[in-house]
Design a protein around this motif. Structure first.
Motif, PDB file in Angstrom:
ATOM      1  N   THR A  51      -4.464 -13.460  13.865  1.00 23.70           N
ATOM      2  CA  THR A  51      -5.335 -14.622  14.063  1.00 23.70           C
ATOM      3  C   THR A  51      -6.093 -14.394  15.363  1.00 23.70           C
ATOM      4  O   THR A  51      -5.485 -14.200  16.411  1.00 23.70           O
ATOM      5  CB  THR A  51      -4.531 -15.938  14.169  1.00 23.70           C
ATOM      6  OG1 THR A  51      -3.637 -16.045  13.066  1.00 23.70           O
ATOM      7  CG2 THR A  51      -5.463 -17.143  14.174  1.00 23.70           C
TER       8      THR A  51
ATOM      9  N   HIS B 212      -8.370 -21.979  18.580  1.00 22.97           N
ATOM     10  CA  HIS B 212      -7.190 -21.113  18.715  1.00 22.97           C
ATOM     11  C   HIS B 212      -7.299 -20.454  20.079  1.00 22.97           C
ATOM     12  O   HIS B 212      -8.077 -19.533  20.287  1.00 22.97           O
ATOM     13  CB  HIS B 212      -7.141 -20.081  17.585  1.00 22.97           C
ATOM     14  CG  HIS B 212      -5.826 -19.407  17.497  1.00 22.97           C
ATOM     15  ND1 HIS B 212      -5.669 -18.062  17.724  1.00 22.97           N
ATOM     16  CD2 HIS B 212      -4.591 -19.891  17.212  1.00 22.97           C
ATOM     17  CE1 HIS B 212      -4.394 -17.751  17.579  1.00 22.97           C
ATOM     18  NE2 HIS B 212      -3.720 -18.838  17.266  1.00 22.97           N
TER      19      HIS B 212
ATOM     20  N   ASP C 165      -2.857 -14.261  17.749  1.00 28.09           N
ATOM     21  CA  ASP C 165      -1.545 -14.046  17.151  1.00 28.09           C
ATOM     22  C   ASP C 165      -1.446 -12.581  16.765  1.00 28.09           C
ATOM     23  O   ASP C 165      -2.359 -12.035  16.131  1.00 28.09           O
ATOM     24  CB  ASP C 165      -1.351 -14.930  15.919  1.00 28.09           C
ATOM     25  CG  ASP C 165      -1.315 -16.408  16.270  1.00 28.09           C
ATOM     26  OD1 ASP C 165      -0.903 -16.741  17.397  1.00 28.09           O
ATOM     27  OD2 ASP C 165      -1.695 -17.219  15.410  1.00 28.09           O
TER      28      ASP C 165
ATOM     29  N   GLU D 298       3.526 -21.320  15.125  1.00 34.67           N
ATOM     30  CA  GLU D 298       3.126 -22.299  14.110  1.00 34.67           C
ATOM     31  C   GLU D 298       1.867 -21.915  13.337  1.00 34.67           C
ATOM     32  O   GLU D 298       1.691 -22.342  12.205  1.00 34.67           O
ATOM     33  CB  GLU D 298       2.935 -23.673  14.758  1.00 34.67           C
ATOM     34  CG  GLU D 298       1.866 -23.675  15.823  1.00 34.67           C
ATOM     35  CD  GLU D 298       1.999 -24.800  16.819  1.00 34.67           C
ATOM     36  OE1 GLU D 298       0.964 -25.203  17.345  1.00 34.67           O
ATOM     37  OE2 GLU D 298       3.121 -25.254  17.074  1.00 34.67           O
ATOM     38  N   SER D 299       0.981 -21.103  13.915  1.00 37.01           N
ATOM     39  CA  SER D 299      -0.255 -20.735  13.218  1.00 37.01           C
ATOM     40  C   SER D 299      -0.106 -19.462  12.384  1.00 37.01           C
ATOM     41  O   SER D 299      -1.078 -18.997  11.807  1.00 37.01           O
ATOM     42  CB  SER D 299      -1.409 -20.583  14.216  1.00 37.01           C
ATOM     43  OG  SER D 299      -1.118 -19.572  15.157  1.00 37.01           O
ATOM     44  N   CYS D 300       1.107 -18.907  12.303  1.00 32.05           N
ATOM     45  CA  CYS D 300       1.342 -17.675  11.548  1.00 32.05           C
ATOM     46  C   CYS D 300       2.167 -17.947  10.294  1.00 32.05           C
ATOM     47  O   CYS D 300       3.066 -18.783  10.328  1.00 32.05           O
ATOM     48  CB  CYS D 300       2.093 -16.652  12.401  1.00 32.05           C
ATOM     49  SG  CYS D 300       1.177 -16.071  13.816  1.00 32.05           S
TER      50      CYS D 300
ATOM     51  N   HIS E  27       2.247 -15.232  19.794  1.00 27.30           N
ATOM     52  CA  HIS E  27       1.007 -15.852  20.263  1.00 27.30           C
ATOM     53  C   HIS E  27       0.835 -15.435  21.721  1.00 27.30           C
ATOM     54  O   HIS E  27       1.705 -15.688  22.553  1.00 27.30           O
ATOM     55  CB  HIS E  27       1.073 -17.379  20.150  1.00 27.30           C
ATOM     56  CG  HIS E  27      -0.172 -18.037  20.632  1.00 27.30           C
ATOM     57  ND1 HIS E  27      -1.309 -18.111  19.866  1.00 27.30           N
ATOM     58  CD2 HIS E  27      -0.467 -18.624  21.813  1.00 27.30           C
ATOM     59  CE1 HIS E  27      -2.248 -18.734  20.558  1.00 27.30           C
ATOM     60  NE2 HIS E  27      -1.765 -19.043  21.747  1.00 27.30           N
TER      61      HIS E  27
END
Length: 157
Positions: free
Chosen positions: A33, A46, A50, A118-120, A126
């Motif tokens: 990400t 963002h 990530d 949390e974004s993966c 991160h």
């Protein structure tokens, strides 16, 4: 005749020495990400990148500095390091093997990846960089500057 020169990247972190920073994971990880700077501080975005990782993988200091935080933030394990360049690097989720106040060198193990951010959708790290309150793209610190060849003007004869 040609001469090799490097061209500075036009990034907000271009003032950092390019050889002073490295990747927080080895081998060089895949960015899953990318950085997405919000137009305003309060808008979604963002604020880091990530990186694909394995559970338990060692997380390395990206540059020399002082650990300023190692512990939970909102239930997630985080490590933060201040660097002499005025930048702060953050790593999440990382179970720390260092304590606040520790001096670290580039490549020092800070801890290990503790699951997914949390974004993966899979295990990842991160990695964030900021100067003051401004979040910056951390990958700009480790990108190689392109080398360009440009002609020299011929010397008068």
């Amino acid at each position: 005749m040609c001469v090799a020169t490097s061209v500075a990247l036009s990034t907000p972190v271009a003032s950092a020495r390019p050889d002073a920073f490295g990747w927080p994971l080895q081998p060089r990880p895949q960015v899953v990400t990318s950085f997405d700077r919000p137009e305003q501080n309060w808008l979604p975005g963002h604020r880091g990148v990530d990186l694909a990782a394995r559970e338990g993988q060692s997380v390395l200091a990206v540059a020399d500095g002082i650990v300023v935080f190692a512990g939970p933030v909102a239930g997630k394990p985080v490590v933060s390091v201040d660097h002499s360049s005025g930048l702060r690097s953050t790593y999440e989720p990382v179970v720390a093997s260092v304590a606040a106040g520790s001096r670290v060198r580039r490549g020092t193990i800070l801890g290990s990846v503790a699951g997914r951010h949390e974004s993966c959708s899979a295990t990842c790290l991160h990695w964030g960089i900021r100067r003051g309150r401004e979040y910056l793209d951390p990958t700009a610190l480790v990108r190689a500057s392109p080398i360009r060849l440009k002609p020299l003007e011929a010397a008068p004869r």
